[in-house]
Design a protein around this motif. Structure first.
Motif, PDB file in Angstrom:
ATOM      1  N   ARG A 166       0.844  -1.190   0.000  1.00  0.00           N
ATOM      2  CA  ARG A 166       0.000   0.000   0.000  1.00  0.00           C
ATOM      3  C   ARG A 166       0.885   1.247   0.000  1.00  0.00           C
ATOM      4  NH1 ARG A 166      -4.126   0.699   4.849  1.00  0.00           N
ATOM      5  NH2 ARG A 166      -5.048  -1.109   3.801  1.00  0.00           N
ATOM      6  N   ILE A 167       0.660   2.116  -0.977  1.00  0.00           N
ATOM      7  CA  ILE A 167       1.409   3.360  -1.067  1.00  0.00           C
ATOM      8  C   ILE A 167       0.463   4.525  -0.816  1.00  0.00           C
ATOM      9  CG2 ILE A 167       2.804   4.871  -2.537  1.00  0.00           C
ATOM     10  CD1 ILE A 167       3.808   2.414  -3.976  1.00  0.00           C
ATOM     11  N   LEU A 168       0.813   5.353   0.156  1.00  0.00           N
ATOM     12  CA  LEU A 168       0.055   6.547   0.468  1.00  0.00           C
ATOM     13  C   LEU A 168       0.624   7.708  -0.339  1.00  0.00           C
ATOM     14  CD1 LEU A 168      -1.996   8.127   2.232  1.00  0.00           C
ATOM     15  CD2 LEU A 168      -0.149   8.376   3.921  1.00  0.00           C
ATOM     16  N   VAL A 169      -0.197   8.315  -1.170  1.00  0.00           N
ATOM     17  CA  VAL A 169       0.220   9.448  -1.988  1.00  0.00           C
ATOM     18  C   VAL A 169      -0.492  10.684  -1.457  1.00  0.00           C
ATOM     19  CG1 VAL A 169       0.384  10.402  -4.316  1.00  0.00           C
ATOM     20  CG2 VAL A 169       0.495   7.919  -3.978  1.00  0.00           C
ATOM     21  N   ILE A 170       0.272  11.625  -0.904  1.00  0.00           N
ATOM     22  CA  ILE A 170      -0.318  12.800  -0.266  1.00  0.00           C
ATOM     23  C   ILE A 170      -0.095  14.031  -1.132  1.00  0.00           C
ATOM     24  CG2 ILE A 170      -0.411  14.246   1.790  1.00  0.00           C
ATOM     25  CD1 ILE A 170       0.812  11.949   3.376  1.00  0.00           C
ATOM     26  N   ASN A 171      -1.187  14.644  -1.552  1.00  0.00           N
ATOM     27  CA  ASN A 171      -1.128  15.975  -2.137  1.00  0.00           C
ATOM     28  C   ASN A 171      -1.149  16.956  -0.977  1.00  0.00           C
ATOM     29  OD1 ASN A 171      -1.543  18.414  -3.443  1.00  0.00           O
ATOM     30  ND2 ASN A 171      -3.681  17.993  -3.950  1.00  0.00           N
ATOM     31  N   PRO A 172      -0.079  17.713  -0.720  1.00  0.00           N
ATOM     32  CA  PRO A 172      -0.037  18.546   0.484  1.00  0.00           C
ATOM     33  C   PRO A 172      -0.947  19.766   0.449  1.00  0.00           C
ATOM     34  CG  PRO A 172       2.180  18.053  -0.312  1.00  0.00           C
ATOM     35  CD  PRO A 172       1.226  17.673  -1.399  1.00  0.00           C
ATOM     36  N   ASN A 173      -1.496  20.100  -0.732  1.00  0.00           N
ATOM     37  CA  ASN A 173      -2.468  21.192  -0.736  1.00  0.00           C
ATOM     38  C   ASN A 173      -3.875  20.628  -0.568  1.00  0.00           C
ATOM     39  OD1 ASN A 173      -3.851  20.769  -3.315  1.00  0.00           O
ATOM     40  ND2 ASN A 173      -2.042  21.608  -4.352  1.00  0.00           N
ATOM     41  N   THR A 174      -4.882  21.491  -0.535  1.00  0.00           N
ATOM     42  CA  THR A 174      -6.232  21.045  -0.205  1.00  0.00           C
ATOM     43  C   THR A 174      -7.176  21.027  -1.407  1.00  0.00           C
ATOM     44  OG1 THR A 174      -6.859  23.309   0.425  1.00  0.00           O
ATOM     45  CG2 THR A 174      -6.019  21.876   2.170  1.00  0.00           C
ATOM     46  N   THR A 175      -6.623  21.051  -2.615  1.00  0.00           N
ATOM     47  CA  THR A 175      -7.454  21.062  -3.818  1.00  0.00           C
ATOM     48  C   THR A 175      -7.762  19.627  -4.244  1.00  0.00           C
ATOM     49  OG1 THR A 175      -6.585  23.193  -4.536  1.00  0.00           O
ATOM     50  CG2 THR A 175      -7.581  21.804  -6.225  1.00  0.00           C
ATOM     51  N   ALA A 176      -9.001  19.212  -4.043  1.00  0.00           N
ATOM     52  CA  ALA A 176      -9.394  17.820  -4.270  1.00  0.00           C
ATOM     53  C   ALA A 176      -9.280  17.419  -5.736  1.00  0.00           C
ATOM     54  CB  ALA A 176     -10.814  17.591  -3.762  1.00  0.00           C
ATOM     55  N   SER A 177      -9.546  18.330  -6.664  1.00  0.00           N
ATOM     56  CA  SER A 177      -9.465  17.972  -8.082  1.00  0.00           C
ATOM     57  C   SER A 177      -8.040  17.607  -8.468  1.00  0.00           C
ATOM     58  CB  SER A 177      -9.974  19.132  -8.962  1.00  0.00           C
ATOM     59  OG  SER A 177      -9.188  20.299  -8.780  1.00  0.00           O
ATOM     60  N   MET A 178      -7.065  18.267  -7.876  1.00  0.00           N
ATOM     61  CA  MET A 178      -5.670  17.918  -8.140  1.00  0.00           C
ATOM     62  C   MET A 178      -5.340  16.553  -7.546  1.00  0.00           C
ATOM     63  SD  MET A 178      -2.180  20.120  -7.452  1.00  0.00           S
ATOM     64  CE  MET A 178      -2.887  21.531  -8.323  1.00  0.00           C
ATOM     65  N   THR A 179      -5.868  16.287  -6.358  1.00  0.00           N
ATOM     66  CA  THR A 179      -5.663  14.981  -5.738  1.00  0.00           C
ATOM     67  C   THR A 179      -6.241  13.874  -6.617  1.00  0.00           C
ATOM     68  OG1 THR A 179      -5.790  16.016  -3.554  1.00  0.00           O
ATOM     69  CG2 THR A 179      -6.050  13.628  -3.646  1.00  0.00           C
ATOM     70  N   ASP A 180      -7.400  14.108  -7.205  1.00  0.00           N
ATOM     71  CA  ASP A 180      -8.008  13.114  -8.098  1.00  0.00           C
ATOM     72  C   ASP A 180      -7.110  12.831  -9.300  1.00  0.00           C
ATOM     73  OD1 ASP A 180     -10.210  12.995  -6.431  1.00  0.00           O
ATOM     74  OD2 ASP A 180     -11.417  14.382  -7.638  1.00  0.00           O
ATOM     75  N   LYS A 181      -6.535  13.890  -9.860  1.00  0.00           N
ATOM     76  CA  LYS A 181      -5.638  13.744 -11.006  1.00  0.00           C
ATOM     77  C   LYS A 181      -4.379  12.953 -10.615  1.00  0.00           C
ATOM     78  CE  LYS A 181      -4.979  17.652 -13.077  1.00  0.00           C
ATOM     79  NZ  LYS A 181      -4.366  18.942 -13.533  1.00  0.00           N
ATOM     80  N   ILE A 182      -3.851  13.276  -9.453  1.00  0.00           N
ATOM     81  CA  ILE A 182      -2.672  12.575  -8.944  1.00  0.00           C
ATOM     82  C   ILE A 182      -2.992  11.102  -8.721  1.00  0.00           C
ATOM     83  CG2 ILE A 182      -1.229  12.369  -6.873  1.00  0.00           C
ATOM     84  CD1 ILE A 182      -1.380  15.497  -6.746  1.00  0.00           C
ATOM     85  N   ARG A 183      -4.167  10.815  -8.159  1.00  0.00           N
ATOM     86  CA  ARG A 183      -4.576   9.430  -7.922  1.00  0.00           C
ATOM     87  C   ARG A 183      -4.628   8.636  -9.238  1.00  0.00           C
ATOM     88  NH1 ARG A 183      -9.038  10.488  -5.925  1.00  0.00           N
ATOM     89  NH2 ARG A 183      -8.482  10.376  -3.703  1.00  0.00           N
ATOM     90  N   GLU A 184      -5.188   9.240 -10.270  1.00  0.00           N
ATOM     91  CA  GLU A 184      -5.294   8.561 -11.560  1.00  0.00           C
ATOM     92  C   GLU A 184      -3.922   8.189 -12.106  1.00  0.00           C
ATOM     93  OE1 GLU A 184      -7.564  10.921 -14.254  1.00  0.00           O
ATOM     94  OE2 GLU A 184      -9.380  10.889 -13.011  1.00  0.00           O
ATOM     95  N   THR A 185      -2.982   9.110 -12.024  1.00  0.00           N
ATOM     96  CA  THR A 185      -1.626   8.819 -12.497  1.00  0.00           C
ATOM     97  C   THR A 185      -0.991   7.716 -11.676  1.00  0.00           C
ATOM     98  OG1 THR A 185      -1.241  11.033 -13.377  1.00  0.00           O
ATOM     99  CG2 THR A 185       0.693   9.773 -12.737  1.00  0.00           C
ATOM    100  N   ALA A 186      -1.095   7.817 -10.356  1.00  0.00           N
ATOM    101  CA  ALA A 186      -0.467   6.827  -9.489  1.00  0.00           C
ATOM    102  C   ALA A 186      -1.033   5.433  -9.735  1.00  0.00           C
ATOM    103  CB  ALA A 186      -0.649   7.227  -8.030  1.00  0.00           C
ATOM    104  N   MET A 187      -2.340   5.334  -9.894  1.00  0.00           N
ATOM    105  CA  MET A 187      -2.966   4.034 -10.136  1.00  0.00           C
ATOM    106  C   MET A 187      -2.578   3.479 -11.508  1.00  0.00           C
ATOM    107  SD  MET A 187      -6.757   4.638  -8.444  1.00  0.00           S
ATOM    108  CE  MET A 187      -7.295   2.974  -8.860  1.00  0.00           C
ATOM    109  N   ALA A 188      -2.394   4.370 -12.484  1.00  0.00           N
ATOM    110  CA  ALA A 188      -2.057   3.918 -13.836  1.00  0.00           C
ATOM    111  C   ALA A 188      -0.679   3.270 -13.906  1.00  0.00           C
ATOM    112  CB  ALA A 188      -2.142   5.084 -14.814  1.00  0.00           C
ATOM    113  N   VAL A 189       0.261   3.739 -13.072  1.00  0.00           N
ATOM    114  CA  VAL A 189       1.624   3.196 -13.143  1.00  0.00           C
ATOM    115  C   VAL A 189       1.887   2.133 -12.085  1.00  0.00           C
ATOM    116  CG1 VAL A 189       2.515   5.325 -14.141  1.00  0.00           C
ATOM    117  CG2 VAL A 189       2.634   4.990 -11.658  1.00  0.00           C
ATOM    118  N   ALA A 190       1.016   2.010 -11.095  1.00  0.00           N
ATOM    119  CA  ALA A 190       1.246   1.056 -10.014  1.00  0.00           C
ATOM    120  C   ALA A 190       1.216  -0.378 -10.524  1.00  0.00           C
ATOM    121  CB  ALA A 190       0.203   1.245  -8.918  1.00  0.00           C
ATOM    122  N   ALA A 191       2.050  -1.203  -9.944  1.00  0.00           N
ATOM    123  CA  ALA A 191       2.093  -2.608 -10.309  1.00  0.00           C
ATOM    124  C   ALA A 191       0.850  -3.336  -9.797  1.00  0.00           C
ATOM    125  CB  ALA A 191       3.351  -3.255  -9.723  1.00  0.00           C
ATOM    126  N   VAL A 192       0.579  -4.483 -10.410  1.00  0.00           N
ATOM    127  CA  VAL A 192      -0.506  -5.333  -9.926  1.00  0.00           C
ATOM    128  C   VAL A 192      -0.215  -5.705  -8.472  1.00  0.00           C
ATOM    129  CG1 VAL A 192      -1.665  -7.548 -10.219  1.00  0.00           C
ATOM    130  CG2 VAL A 192      -0.963  -6.226 -12.232  1.00  0.00           C
TER     131      VAL A 192
END
Length: 251
Positions: free
Chosen positions: A2-28
């Motif tokens: 489990r990898i915790l990816v923290i966007n240190p600012n409070t803009t949820a739309s940016m966090t969503d974008k970051i989540r999509e990238t992280a999930m796309a490259v994460a291994a099975v």
């Protein structure tokens, strides 16, 4: 894992974008948990914003590891609070600037960085020096856009980033270009395809480095620089952030 990816600012739309990238490259088998603090600046654009993002970042780091995170990624290109987070947990903590620069040094002879505002240029230049990549870094360029412009659909921000990426390749002779803001994470693939030069997103690079460190069984050294904070009281509104004895905190 489990990898915790923290966007240190409070803009949820940016966090969503970051989540999509992280999930796309994460291994099975890798679980991505992406979040942002509830309190703090909506974007991080300089030292003052960085200072006020730290309490929320530290709190989310501590909570995330206590509930099972095997590694932490700090998804802001200034790498705010990187050393402080490494003090309070023993799992690997990876900053997206450090990861992106390390990756760039392996795939090209010299890189440039494209960031948002001019005020971010000296911060990233200092990070290159700190991490030992100053000889690899050809130039840090600013697209002259505020961070939150990257969240506006149909805006000119992406075009301005592209313009600076092309200039980095042609004028700086950069053989890799780093996107110097987590809010640019969705631009990397198209720019790489267009230019034929590695355009590196730090979020993706940090996730893969985190997976590698966990896979190697490596943890953050708890002697010396990253030893746990000394136990002491804090005063006033910061009392809840006071370092605690790990054994008592677990009770």
């Amino acid at each position: 894992m489990r990898i915790l990816v923290i966007n240190p600012n409070t803009t949820a739309s940016m966090t969503d974008k970051i989540r999509e990238t992280a999930m796309a490259v994460a291994a099975v088998g890798t679980e991505i948990v992406a979040l942002n603090p509830a309190d703090g600046p909506v974007s991080i654009e300089g030292h003052y914003d960085e200072a006020f993002c730290l309490p929320g970042l530290l709190e989310e780091t501590r909570k995330g590891v206590a509930t099972g995170a095997d590694a932490v990624v700090i998804a802001c290109f200034d790498d705010p609070g990187l050393e402080a987070c490494r003090e309070i947990v023993d799992v690997p903590v990876v900053g997206i600037c450090e990861a992106a620069m390390a990756a760039a040094s392996m795939v090209g002879h010299g890189f440039s960085v494209v960031t948002t505002l001019d005020r971010s240029v000296p911060i990233i230049e200092m990070l290159a020096l700190k991490y030992g990549f100053e000889r690899h870094c050809r130039r840090v360029r600013a697209a002259s856009i505020p961070v939150l412009a990257l969240e506006e659909e149909g805006g000119a921000a992406a075009a301005k980033v592209r313009e600076q990426v092309l200039a980095a390749i042609e004028q700086d002779r950069a053989e890799a270009v780093l996107l110097g803001c987590a809010g640019m994470t969705d631009l990397a693939a198209a720019l790489t395809e267009e230019t034929g030069v590695p355009v590196i997103d730090g979020v993706a690079a940090a996730v893969k480095f985190a997976e590698a460190l966990v896979g190697l069984g490596l943890k953050t050294c708890k002697r010396g620089a990253y030893a746990p904070p000394r136990v002491k009281p804090y005063s006033g509104g910061l009392a809840r952030h006071a370092p605690q004895d790990p054994l008592k905190a677990a009770e």
